[in-house]
Design an enzyme around this catalytic site. Structure first.
Site, mmCIF file in Angstrom:
data_model
loop_
_atom_site.group_PDB
_atom_site.id
_atom_site.type_symbol
_atom_site.label_atom_id
_atom_site.label_comp_id
_atom_site.label_asym_id
_atom_site.label_seq_id
_atom_site.Cartn_x
_atom_site.Cartn_y
_atom_site.Cartn_z
ATOM 1 N N LYS A 66 0.801 -1.231 0.000
ATOM 2 C CA LYS A 66 0.000 0.000 0.000
ATOM 3 C C LYS A 66 0.837 1.286 0.000
ATOM 4 O O LYS A 66 0.420 2.295 -0.556
ATOM 5 C CB LYS A 66 -0.965 0.006 1.193
ATOM 6 C CG LYS A 66 -2.084 -1.017 1.048
ATOM 7 C CD LYS A 66 -3.091 -0.898 2.174
ATOM 8 C CE LYS A 66 -4.211 -1.908 2.008
ATOM 9 N NZ LYS A 66 -5.290 -1.710 2.971
ATOM 10 N N ASP A 103 -10.103 2.801 2.181
ATOM 11 C CA ASP A 103 -10.259 2.065 3.446
ATOM 12 C C ASP A 103 -10.957 2.890 4.527
ATOM 13 O O ASP A 103 -11.917 2.440 5.146
ATOM 14 C CB ASP A 103 -8.893 1.610 3.990
ATOM 15 C CG ASP A 103 -8.335 0.410 3.245
ATOM 16 O OD1 ASP A 103 -9.134 -0.379 2.705
ATOM 17 O OD2 ASP A 103 -7.099 0.268 3.203
#
Length: 271
Positions: A66, A103
């Protein structure tokens, strides 16, 4: 031309993203496919170049890529830049790769879907200071949650996030446990519990207030030991399943301009 999407990670076998996105494509009659691709850290740069060459319309990024993927992208969304982490890559009309992070906003949507939007003034305890914690902290701040405390084993890591947000406070796990009754919302964001049977509670929930809202971002298993312990104390629990579905739905919307049915997907995954 048929579009294709993917999720990359190491490991990747456990991901439910392909089943979710392919079900949405079928449900919405979209001619597209979504595949899992195992990408090791040393092959990340080559994988991004390969996806670009092979015409991927976009992909999701999971652990451990990420943050590492950022240098290989052309631009970042404001929230992804703040968080220093990307979980969604969009190929723009001019062929550039833009990174987003869905997220945190996905978590807030799932929380509010479960308990409503009228809890924004409650003191929030975020447990953990990793990438997921950063995302959720920034997203909660952006969505109007004003009273945030971050607890972490290494307080300095929590303090870094607090400093970047310009608000909130950082405390130790011991201090969090001692003052648990002060918090109306708890969010468990440590990696504890990702591996089945390998869960250690960050701290005891003995001082938890009955009726507190307790969420865990781990979506597999659905009820983590942390949530089970919270439920036994009379808390209102929120599993990580909703966050998983909503972060995927937001990514889907970035790629295709449509928001899929999250309620039916949550029901399918629970079944």
């Amino acid at each position: 031309m048929k579009k294709w999407f993917a999720v990359i990670g190491d490991p990747i076998e456990h991901s439910k993203s392909p089943a979710m996105h392919n079900a949405w494509f079928e449900e919405m009659a979209i001619d597209a496919a979504y595949i899992p691709v195992h990408v090791t850290p040393e092959s990340l740069e080559a994988a991004v170049a390969g996806f670009k060459t092979l015409g991927a319309s976009g992909w999701n990024v999971t652990i451990p890529h990420k943050t590492a993927i950022i240098p290989y992208l052309d631009e970042l969304d404001e929230l992804a830049a703040k968080m220093g982490a990307v979980n969604t890559v969009v190929r723009t009309k001019d062929g550039k790769l833009k990174g987003y992070n869905t997220d945190g906003v996905g978590f807030v949507r799932s929380l509010e879907e479960a308990v409503g939007t009228h809890h924004k003034d409650k003191p929030v305890l975020l447990i953990g200071a990793g990438g997921a914690a950063r995302g959720i902290a920034f997203a909660m701040q952006q969505q109007g949650y004003t009273n945030l405390t971050i607890a972490n084993r290494t307080v300095a890591n929590a303090q870094k996030i607090v400093d970047e947000m310009g608000t909130g406070r950082a405390i130790s796990l011991v201090e969090a446990e001692e003052n648990l009754a002060d918090f109306g919302i708890l969010v468990q964001m440590t990696s504890a519990g990702l591996a089945t049977g390998n869960f250690s509670m960050p701290f005891s929930l003995n001082r938890l207030t009955k009726g507190a809202i307790v969420a865990d971002i781990v979506y597999n298993p659905l009820m983590t030991p942390f949530l089970q312990a919270a439920e036994e104390k009379g808390a209102c629990v929120v599993t990580g399943l909703g966050m998983f579905v909503h972060q995927g739905a937001i990514a889907f919307n970035y790629w295709l301009g449509e928001y899929p049915n999250t309620n039916s997907m949550i029901a399918q995954l629970q079944a």
